[in-house]
Design a protein around this motif. Structure first.
Motif, mmCIF file in Angstrom:
data_model
loop_
_atom_site.group_PDB
_atom_site.id
_atom_site.type_symbol
_atom_site.label_atom_id
_atom_site.label_comp_id
_atom_site.label_asym_id
_atom_site.label_seq_id
_atom_site.Cartn_x
_atom_site.Cartn_y
_atom_site.Cartn_z
ATOM 1 N N ILE A 71 0.878 -1.176 0.000
ATOM 2 C CA ILE A 71 0.000 0.000 0.000
ATOM 3 C C ILE A 71 0.917 1.229 0.000
ATOM 4 O O ILE A 71 1.642 1.456 0.976
ATOM 5 C CB ILE A 71 -0.940 -0.036 1.230
ATOM 6 C CG1 ILE A 71 -1.742 -1.342 1.222
ATOM 7 C CG2 ILE A 71 -1.858 1.181 1.251
ATOM 8 C CD1 ILE A 71 -2.284 -1.743 2.581
ATOM 9 N N GLY A 72 0.905 1.977 -1.109
ATOM 10 C CA GLY A 72 1.869 3.070 -1.302
ATOM 11 C C GLY A 72 3.061 2.534 -2.076
ATOM 12 O O GLY A 72 4.208 2.695 -1.655
ATOM 13 N N ALA A 73 2.774 1.872 -3.212
ATOM 14 C CA ALA A 73 3.774 1.030 -3.878
ATOM 15 C C ALA A 73 4.544 1.705 -5.014
ATOM 16 O O ALA A 73 5.357 1.060 -5.657
ATOM 17 C CB ALA A 73 3.074 -0.202 -4.453
ATOM 18 N N SER A 74 4.295 2.996 -5.266
ATOM 19 C CA SER A 74 4.794 3.548 -6.526
ATOM 20 C C SER A 74 6.062 4.385 -6.427
ATOM 21 O O SER A 74 6.695 4.656 -7.449
ATOM 22 C CB SER A 74 3.683 4.380 -7.171
ATOM 23 O OG SER A 74 3.196 5.317 -6.236
ATOM 24 N N THR A 75 6.407 4.839 -5.233
ATOM 25 C CA THR A 75 7.628 5.659 -5.089
ATOM 26 C C THR A 75 8.288 5.338 -3.747
ATOM 27 O O THR A 75 7.709 4.625 -2.913
ATOM 28 C CB THR A 75 7.287 7.185 -5.107
ATOM 29 O OG1 THR A 75 6.309 7.448 -4.106
ATOM 30 C CG2 THR A 75 6.775 7.649 -6.437
ATOM 31 N N PHE A 133 17.057 14.049 -5.628
ATOM 32 C CA PHE A 133 15.812 14.748 -5.891
ATOM 33 C C PHE A 133 15.438 14.639 -7.377
ATOM 34 O O PHE A 133 14.335 14.210 -7.714
ATOM 35 C CB PHE A 133 15.944 16.223 -5.480
ATOM 36 C CG PHE A 133 14.702 17.029 -5.723
ATOM 37 C CD1 PHE A 133 13.694 17.088 -4.771
ATOM 38 C CD2 PHE A 133 14.515 17.717 -6.924
ATOM 39 C CE1 PHE A 133 12.531 17.816 -5.003
ATOM 40 C CE2 PHE A 133 13.359 18.445 -7.166
ATOM 41 C CZ PHE A 133 12.372 18.492 -6.202
ATOM 42 N N TYR A 134 16.376 14.987 -8.251
ATOM 43 C CA TYR A 134 16.087 14.928 -9.694
ATOM 44 C C TYR A 134 15.816 13.496 -10.157
ATOM 45 O O TYR A 134 14.931 13.244 -10.969
ATOM 46 C CB TYR A 134 17.241 15.540 -10.500
ATOM 47 C CG TYR A 134 17.173 17.043 -10.549
ATOM 48 C CD1 TYR A 134 16.257 17.680 -11.376
ATOM 49 C CD2 TYR A 134 18.011 17.830 -9.772
ATOM 50 C CE1 TYR A 134 16.171 19.070 -11.424
ATOM 51 C CE2 TYR A 134 17.938 19.220 -9.812
ATOM 52 C CZ TYR A 134 17.010 19.830 -10.637
ATOM 53 O OH TYR A 134 16.920 21.195 -10.679
ATOM 54 N N GLN A 135 16.587 12.549 -9.606
ATOM 55 C CA GLN A 135 16.422 11.159 -10.046
ATOM 56 C C GLN A 135 15.058 10.595 -9.656
ATOM 57 O O GLN A 135 14.512 9.739 -10.340
ATOM 58 C CB GLN A 135 17.567 10.307 -9.508
ATOM 59 C CG GLN A 135 18.873 10.666 -10.212
ATOM 60 C CD GLN A 135 20.003 9.696 -9.963
ATOM 61 O OE1 GLN A 135 19.924 8.840 -9.080
ATOM 62 N NE2 GLN A 135 21.072 9.836 -10.721
ATOM 63 N N MET A 136 14.512 11.102 -8.558
ATOM 64 C CA MET A 136 13.171 10.687 -8.141
ATOM 65 C C MET A 136 12.131 10.958 -9.228
ATOM 66 O O MET A 136 11.114 10.295 -9.325
ATOM 67 C CB MET A 136 12.790 11.562 -6.945
ATOM 68 C CG MET A 136 12.329 10.813 -5.794
ATOM 69 S SD MET A 136 12.229 11.802 -4.315
ATOM 70 C CE MET A 136 12.034 13.492 -4.671
ATOM 71 N N PHE A 137 12.399 11.993 -10.023
ATOM 72 C CA PHE A 137 11.480 12.370 -11.108
ATOM 73 C C PHE A 137 11.985 11.882 -12.473
ATOM 74 O O PHE A 137 11.467 12.250 -13.507
ATOM 75 C CB PHE A 137 11.289 13.891 -11.113
ATOM 76 C CG PHE A 137 10.685 14.402 -9.826
ATOM 77 C CD1 PHE A 137 9.316 14.416 -9.641
ATOM 78 C CD2 PHE A 137 11.495 14.804 -8.770
ATOM 79 C CE1 PHE A 137 8.755 14.858 -8.448
ATOM 80 C CE2 PHE A 137 10.953 15.236 -7.575
ATOM 81 C CZ PHE A 137 9.577 15.264 -7.407
ATOM 82 N N GLY A 138 13.030 11.070 -12.439
ATOM 83 C CA GLY A 138 13.544 10.483 -13.676
ATOM 84 C C GLY A 138 14.562 11.334 -14.418
ATOM 85 O O GLY A 138 14.862 11.057 -15.577
ATOM 86 N N PHE A 139 15.097 12.365 -13.749
ATOM 87 C CA PHE A 139 16.090 13.216 -14.424
ATOM 88 C C PHE A 139 17.500 12.946 -13.888
ATOM 89 O O PHE A 139 17.661 12.324 -12.839
ATOM 90 C CB PHE A 139 15.729 14.698 -14.222
ATOM 91 C CG PHE A 139 14.392 15.047 -14.816
ATOM 92 C CD1 PHE A 139 14.238 15.136 -16.193
ATOM 93 C CD2 PHE A 139 13.287 15.239 -13.999
ATOM 94 C CE1 PHE A 139 12.993 15.440 -16.750
ATOM 95 C CE2 PHE A 139 12.041 15.537 -14.547
ATOM 96 C CZ PHE A 139 11.897 15.641 -15.929
ATOM 97 N N HIS A 140 18.476 13.434 -14.638
ATOM 98 C CA HIS A 140 19.896 13.341 -14.231
ATOM 99 C C HIS A 140 20.373 11.897 -14.067
ATOM 100 O O HIS A 140 21.178 11.619 -13.180
ATOM 101 C CB HIS A 140 20.153 14.116 -12.921
ATOM 102 C CG HIS A 140 19.977 15.594 -13.058
ATOM 103 N ND1 HIS A 140 20.465 16.486 -12.139
ATOM 104 C CD2 HIS A 140 19.367 16.349 -14.009
ATOM 105 C CE1 HIS A 140 20.155 17.721 -12.503
ATOM 106 N NE2 HIS A 140 19.477 17.658 -13.636
ATOM 107 N N LEU A 141 19.854 10.991 -14.890
ATOM 108 C CA LEU A 141 20.344 9.607 -14.833
ATOM 109 C C LEU A 141 21.263 9.366 -16.025
ATOM 110 O O LEU A 141 20.880 9.649 -17.170
ATOM 111 C CB LEU A 141 19.173 8.619 -14.867
ATOM 112 C CG LEU A 141 18.455 8.495 -13.534
ATOM 113 C CD1 LEU A 141 16.962 8.678 -13.727
ATOM 114 C CD2 LEU A 141 18.732 7.148 -12.893
#
Ligand code: NAD
Length: 392
Positions: free
Chosen positions: A46-50, A365-373
């Motif tokens: 429950i709360g499985a997406s992040t 922080f950025y990687q959490m949103f899919g950036f800076h990878l």
């Protein structure tokens, strides 16, 4: 469309589908590398997406080979706006699960509602029969209870106003921030949203429907942190809610002899929920620096993998005297905390880059949103409207 990060203080309003996919793939690779665990085979998250919940789902699936049902509250893309990161993470998780022959279905809706609880029960009955483990990893700003009342969670003190150093995330400067005491109803609201009432509801409802296996395990996540942040965290409104969550674990254990409930006290990490807490980001940035130097830094996936391998699915789960699993053991060690406090005292705008891992904070922080990878081509057009396979 080409997607770029749009950051406003502690929130990024865009997410990159390919970057989120890469993030999930990296977590899966980490878990696979750590080897398999004799653990639960059917798991509800429950709360499985992040954050911690996603790491839990990945660990259950790829270390225990578990079938997973994930509940989350995410927004799909409308064609112009990107979906939320948890949406893209779930697309990635389900696709990778399928490639590995693992069952994975998701329910996108309000976990606090009876409707979602009933949907989950129906899905368990139809597909899995029962579940062996329930992970409760919600971090929500609001909850609507059955009578229609909307409760809000707040991050306030429960005593005096508290003033401390803080990192201004708009320009990486050190400022002073005051957190005000909770007003009437704010403490109660926070306990309603982030305390254990809804966890108990879930366990009562699942148990009542007969969808929990004999000796099912349930875990909810908590945080304590250092004395420095006690006024705003542990002794603040959120800490009171976490105390309620801990009491709820005791209640579940007293009420059901066939369920084992645990609280896992986890490490401070940058997630969408924690980035919003005042004063705490500066603590995170200093903590990251100290733990990286000492070689003990972990992210969500490292924490949850260690939880499963070393603390939970071992002959006798490793707990403290109050029955809580302490994944914050390394964070709260004297070795780490003494150094953190020394840096905290000395940190200024001029030396913040040196005394803290501000780059590491922003990277997470950025990687959490899919950036800076690394390895993701951000100049490439991406399809914003990718669907979560099980929701198609
Ligand atoms: P997060 O914001 O990354 O994840 C929250 C999850 O809850 C997401 O999957 C989101 O979709 C889901 N969610 C939110 N509202 C929902 C709703 N109404 N219905 C269904 N799903 C909903 O947060 P996180 O930091 O991973 O936090 C998870 C838990 O871990 C929380 O209890 C938090 O207090 C705890 N924790 C966090 C930290 C930390 O530093 N981040 C440390 C220790 C413990």
């Amino acid at each position: 469309m080409i997607v770029e990060p749009k950051v406003r203080e502690f929130i990024c309003t865009t997410a990159h589908p390919t970057g989120c996919y890469e993030n999930v793939k990296r977590q899966i690779a980490y878990v696979k590398d750590k080897g398999t665990i004799e653990g639960p085979k059917r798991v509800l998250v429950i709360g499985a997406s992040t954050g911690y919940g996603l790491a839990s789902r990945i660990t259950a699936a790829f270390a225990c080979q578990a079938s997973t049902i994930g509940v989350m509250f995410e927004k799909p893309s409308n064609g112009k706006r990107t979906a939320t990161p948890g949406w893209y993470n779930t697309v990635a998780f389900e696709k990778e699960a399928e490639k590995n022959g693992l069952y994975a279905k998701s329910i996108n809706g309000d976990a606090f509602s009876l409707e979602v609880k009933e949907k989950v029960i129906e899905m368990i009955k139809e597909d899995l029969g029962q579940v062996d483990m329930v992970i409760y990893s919600l971090a929500a700003p609001r909850r609507t209870t059955a009578d229609g009342t909307v409760w809000a969670s707040s991050l306030k003190t429960t005593g005096e106003a508290f003033t401390e150093k803080s990192l201004d995330l708009r320009n990486n400067t050190i400022v002073t921030k005051t957190v005000e005491p909770a007003k009437d109803g704010e403490l109660e609201g926070t306990i309603k949203v982030m305390g254990g009432e809804d966890w108990m509801d879930w366990m009562d409802t699942l148990h009542g429907a007969g969808v929990l296996s004999e000796n099912a395990v349930t875990v909810a996540y908590s945080y304590i942190g250092p004395k420095l942040t006690y006024p705003i965290y542990y002794d603040g409104t959120i800490g009171q809610a976490k105390r309620h969550l801990t009491k709820t674990a005791e209640k579940i254990n007293e009420k059901y002899s066939d369920i084992k409930a645990y609280i896992s006290v986890n490490k401070a990490l940058v997630t969408q929920a924690s980035a919003a807490i005042p004063i705490v980001p500066l603590y995170f940035a200093i903590l990251y620096k100290v733990m990286k130097v000492q070689g003990t830094h972990e992210g969500c996936i490292e924490q949850i993998s260690r939880l499963f391998h070393e603390k939970l699915f071992v002959e006798k789960p490793v707990t403290d005297e109050q029955g809580r699993i302490r994944m914050d053991d390394w964070e709260l060690s004297d070795e780490v905390q003494d150094k953190v406090m020394e840096c905290w005292k000395n940190v200024t705008t001029e030396n913040v880059a040196e005394l803290s891992d501000i780059d590491g904070y922003w990277q997470d922080f950025y990687q959490m949103f899919g950036f800076h990878l690394d390895g993701v081509d951000y100049a490439k057009d991406v399809d914003l409207e990718v669907a979560i396979p099980s929701l198609e």
